[in-house]
Design a protein around this motif. Structure first.
Motif, mmCIF file in Angstrom:
data_model
loop_
_atom_site.group_PDB
_atom_site.id
_atom_site.type_symbol
_atom_site.label_atom_id
_atom_site.label_comp_id
_atom_site.label_asym_id
_atom_site.label_seq_id
_atom_site.Cartn_x
_atom_site.Cartn_y
_atom_site.Cartn_z
ATOM 1 N N ARG A 116 13.118 2.648 2.250
ATOM 2 C CA ARG A 116 11.683 2.901 2.384
ATOM 3 C C ARG A 116 11.409 4.368 2.658
ATOM 4 N NH1 ARG A 116 9.954 -2.088 6.286
ATOM 5 N NH2 ARG A 116 10.303 -3.744 4.780
ATOM 6 N N SER A 117 12.194 4.984 3.539
ATOM 7 C CA SER A 117 11.957 6.395 3.854
ATOM 8 C C SER A 117 12.258 7.273 2.650
ATOM 9 C CB SER A 117 12.767 6.833 5.072
ATOM 10 O OG SER A 117 14.143 6.715 4.822
ATOM 11 N N GLN A 118 13.270 6.922 1.879
ATOM 12 C CA GLN A 118 13.578 7.711 0.693
ATOM 13 C C GLN A 118 12.457 7.574 -0.331
ATOM 14 O OE1 GLN A 118 17.468 7.227 -0.834
ATOM 15 N NE2 GLN A 118 17.193 8.719 -2.441
ATOM 16 N N THR A 119 11.911 6.371 -0.485
ATOM 17 C CA THR A 119 10.792 6.168 -1.395
ATOM 18 C C THR A 119 9.591 6.991 -0.945
ATOM 19 O OG1 THR A 119 11.544 3.941 -1.878
ATOM 20 C CG2 THR A 119 9.265 4.450 -2.426
ATOM 21 N N PHE A 120 9.323 7.005 0.355
ATOM 22 C CA PHE A 120 8.215 7.798 0.886
ATOM 23 C C PHE A 120 8.413 9.270 0.582
ATOM 24 C CE2 PHE A 120 6.529 10.401 4.349
ATOM 25 C CZ PHE A 120 5.186 10.108 4.240
#
Length: 58
Positions: A20-24
């Motif tokens: 999720r953080s990488q997608t953000f």
């Protein structure tokens, strides 16, 4: 202090959070720098106005 996690579910949860953080980060990287600055200033003004209305010193 070293904490040892014994929960079997910690690895999948960590993988989901990392994904999720990488997608953000990928999503925000596509926003132009000038747009980011404008959005951040708008958020700052909103926060200051809200704090002023509530009598909070920021």
């Amino acid at each position: 202090m070293i904490c040892v996690v014994t929960c079997a579910n910690s690895a999948p949860k960590q993988n989901r959070l990392t994904g999720r953080s990488q997608t953000f980060l990928e999503d925000t990287a596509t926003i132009a720098i000038s747009d980011r600055a404008v959005r951040l200033r708008a958020l700052q003004r909103k926060a200051e106005n809200r704090a002023r209305c509530r009598g909070v010193i920021a």
